[in-house]
Motif scaffolding. Structure first.
Motif, PDB file in Angstrom:
ATOM      1  N   ALA A   1       0.699  -1.076  15.784  1.00 30.54           N
ATOM      2  CA  ALA A   1       1.097   0.202  16.384  1.00 30.54           C
ATOM      3  C   ALA A   1       2.149  -0.021  17.466  1.00 30.54           C
ATOM      4  O   ALA A   1       3.156   0.691  17.515  1.00 30.54           O
ATOM      5  CB  ALA A   1      -0.126   0.921  16.954  1.00 30.54           C
ATOM      6  N   ALA A   2       1.939  -1.018  18.311  1.00 31.23           N
ATOM      7  CA  ALA A   2       2.904  -1.307  19.381  1.00 31.23           C
ATOM      8  C   ALA A   2       4.218  -1.832  18.799  1.00 31.23           C
ATOM      9  O   ALA A   2       5.301  -1.456  19.254  1.00 31.23           O
ATOM     10  CB  ALA A   2       2.314  -2.323  20.354  1.00 31.23           C
TER      11      ALA A   2
ATOM     12  N   PRO B   1       1.542   5.764  16.514  1.00 28.90           N
ATOM     13  CA  PRO B   1       0.176   5.971  17.002  1.00 28.90           C
ATOM     14  C   PRO B   1      -0.804   5.150  16.158  1.00 28.90           C
ATOM     15  O   PRO B   1      -0.569   4.913  14.966  1.00 28.90           O
ATOM     16  CB  PRO B   1      -0.065   7.471  16.797  1.00 28.90           C
ATOM     17  N   LEU B   2      -1.901   4.742  16.760  1.00 31.76           N
ATOM     18  CA  LEU B   2      -2.902   3.928  16.085  1.00 31.76           C
ATOM     19  C   LEU B   2      -3.441   4.632  14.840  1.00 31.76           C
ATOM     20  O   LEU B   2      -3.627   4.014  13.791  1.00 31.76           O
ATOM     21  CB  LEU B   2      -4.047   3.590  17.046  1.00 31.76           C
ATOM     22  N   GLY B   3      -3.672   5.921  14.924  1.00 31.05           N
ATOM     23  CA  GLY B   3      -4.183   6.676  13.782  1.00 31.05           C
ATOM     24  C   GLY B   3      -3.225   6.664  12.601  1.00 31.05           C
ATOM     25  O   GLY B   3      -3.648   6.609  11.438  1.00 31.05           O
TER      26      GLY B   3
ATOM     27  N   VAL C   1      -1.115   4.232  11.906  1.00 36.59           N
ATOM     28  CA  VAL C   1      -1.218   2.884  11.331  1.00 36.59           C
ATOM     29  C   VAL C   1      -2.440   2.809  10.423  1.00 36.59           C
ATOM     30  O   VAL C   1      -2.358   2.335   9.280  1.00 36.59           O
ATOM     31  CB  VAL C   1      -1.303   1.810  12.441  1.00 36.59           C
ATOM     32  N   MET C   2      -3.563   3.313  10.896  1.00 37.95           N
ATOM     33  CA  MET C   2      -4.801   3.228  10.120  1.00 37.95           C
ATOM     34  C   MET C   2      -4.720   4.059   8.830  1.00 37.95           C
ATOM     35  O   MET C   2      -5.159   3.611   7.768  1.00 37.95           O
ATOM     36  CB  MET C   2      -5.975   3.665  10.987  1.00 37.95           C
ATOM     37  N   SER C   3      -4.147   5.250   8.898  1.00 31.92           N
ATOM     38  CA  SER C   3      -4.074   6.084   7.695  1.00 31.92           C
ATOM     39  C   SER C   3      -3.083   5.515   6.681  1.00 31.92           C
ATOM     40  O   SER C   3      -3.349   5.510   5.482  1.00 31.92           O
ATOM     41  CB  SER C   3      -3.731   7.529   8.050  1.00 31.92           C
ATOM     42  N   ARG C   4      -1.947   5.004   7.157  1.00 32.39           N
ATOM     43  CA  ARG C   4      -0.980   4.404   6.227  1.00 32.39           C
ATOM     44  C   ARG C   4      -1.552   3.158   5.572  1.00 32.39           C
ATOM     45  O   ARG C   4      -1.345   2.904   4.385  1.00 32.39           O
ATOM     46  CB  ARG C   4       0.321   4.059   6.950  1.00 32.39           C
ATOM     47  N   LEU C   5      -2.290   2.366   6.347  1.00 33.97           N
ATOM     48  CA  LEU C   5      -2.920   1.174   5.797  1.00 33.97           C
ATOM     49  C   LEU C   5      -3.953   1.552   4.738  1.00 33.97           C
ATOM     50  O   LEU C   5      -4.013   0.951   3.666  1.00 33.97           O
ATOM     51  CB  LEU C   5      -3.573   0.341   6.905  1.00 33.97           C
ATOM     52  N   SER C   6      -4.744   2.560   5.023  1.00 33.60           N
ATOM     53  CA  SER C   6      -5.759   3.006   4.074  1.00 33.60           C
ATOM     54  C   SER C   6      -5.121   3.477   2.771  1.00 33.60           C
ATOM     55  O   SER C   6      -5.565   3.107   1.676  1.00 33.60           O
ATOM     56  CB  SER C   6      -6.582   4.138   4.692  1.00 33.60           C
ATOM     57  N   ARG C   7      -4.067   4.269   2.873  1.00 30.21           N
ATOM     58  CA  ARG C   7      -3.381   4.749   1.666  1.00 30.21           C
ATOM     59  C   ARG C   7      -2.728   3.584   0.909  1.00 30.21           C
ATOM     60  O   ARG C   7      -2.761   3.541  -0.322  1.00 30.21           O
ATOM     61  CB  ARG C   7      -2.341   5.810   2.023  1.00 30.21           C
ATOM     62  N   ALA C   8      -2.162   2.647   1.630  1.00 31.85           N
ATOM     63  CA  ALA C   8      -1.531   1.488   0.978  1.00 31.85           C
ATOM     64  C   ALA C   8      -2.571   0.664   0.229  1.00 31.85           C
ATOM     65  O   ALA C   8      -2.343   0.268  -0.922  1.00 31.85           O
ATOM     66  CB  ALA C   8      -0.819   0.622   2.020  1.00 31.85           C
ATOM     67  N   ARG C   9      -3.702   0.415   0.855  1.00 27.89           N
ATOM     68  CA  ARG C   9      -4.759  -0.364   0.202  1.00 27.89           C
ATOM     69  C   ARG C   9      -5.280   0.358  -1.040  1.00 27.89           C
ATOM     70  O   ARG C   9      -5.518  -0.254  -2.080  1.00 27.89           O
ATOM     71  CB  ARG C   9      -5.898  -0.630   1.172  1.00 27.89           C
TER      72      ARG C   9
END
Length: 168
Positions: free
Chosen positions: A130-131, A136-138, A140-148
């Motif tokens: 995120a940094a 925003p951290l959220g 990063v988490m949502s894009r990672l989830s969709r990518a996985r």
């Protein structure tokens, strides 16, 4: 100054690994790393002592990569079949799986692929990603989830179903 230079140089292997996974082309990846190191060296005075130099350099690399994607590029030629390649000791299925994984990674949107590679390949934390990317951290988490999810579906041969609805 010597300590900062040593830290800068120590980041090169990880930068090269990420750049190769991100771009998929060894020459282009090496050029991106060189550009990153050049900019990092020139801007070394803007690096905050005590902060993570690796994350700072990944941020520089990310911005350079985005600039390169936006800018039209010159056509290049691939090596021919006569170019000697190093011998590998992998089975045929290993090579096929790696090819399928690389192909599946290429189909991901760039913003998802970058995050997946930083977390899976570079072992960065969500906060570091995120940094580094200024997100925003959220996000990063949502894009990672969709990518996985997309990557898993493609590797299993399933079609990816989007749960998002288009609102007009």
């Amino acid at each position: 100054m010597q300590d900062e230079r040593d830290r800068l140089v120590a980041c090169i292997p990880r930068l090269r690994r990420y750049a190769r996974a991100l771009i998929g082309d060894r020459t282009g990846a090496d050029d991106l790393v060189q550009d990153t190191m050049e900019r990092g060296w020139k801007k070394l005075s803007s690096w905050q002592r005590g902060s993570d130099m690796r994350a700072w350099l990944f941020g520089i690399m990310h911005n350079l990569h985005i600039d390169q994607v936006r800018r039209p590029s010159l056509a290049t030629e691939e090596l021919d079949d006569e170019t000697p390649m190093p011998a590998t000791h992998h089975s045929l299925t290993d090579g096929l799986e790696m090819r399928d994984l690389e192909s599946a990674l290429r189909t991901l949107p760039p913003e998802q692929r970058e995050i997946l590679l930083l977390i899976a390949l570079e072992e960065m934390s969500y906060d570091e990603v995120a940094a580094t990317l200024g997100l925003p951290l959220g996000t990063v988490m949502s894009r990672l989830s969709r990518a996985r999810q997309k990557l898993r579906a493609q590797m299993e041969g399933r079609s990816v179903v989007s749960l998002l609805k288009v609102v007009k």
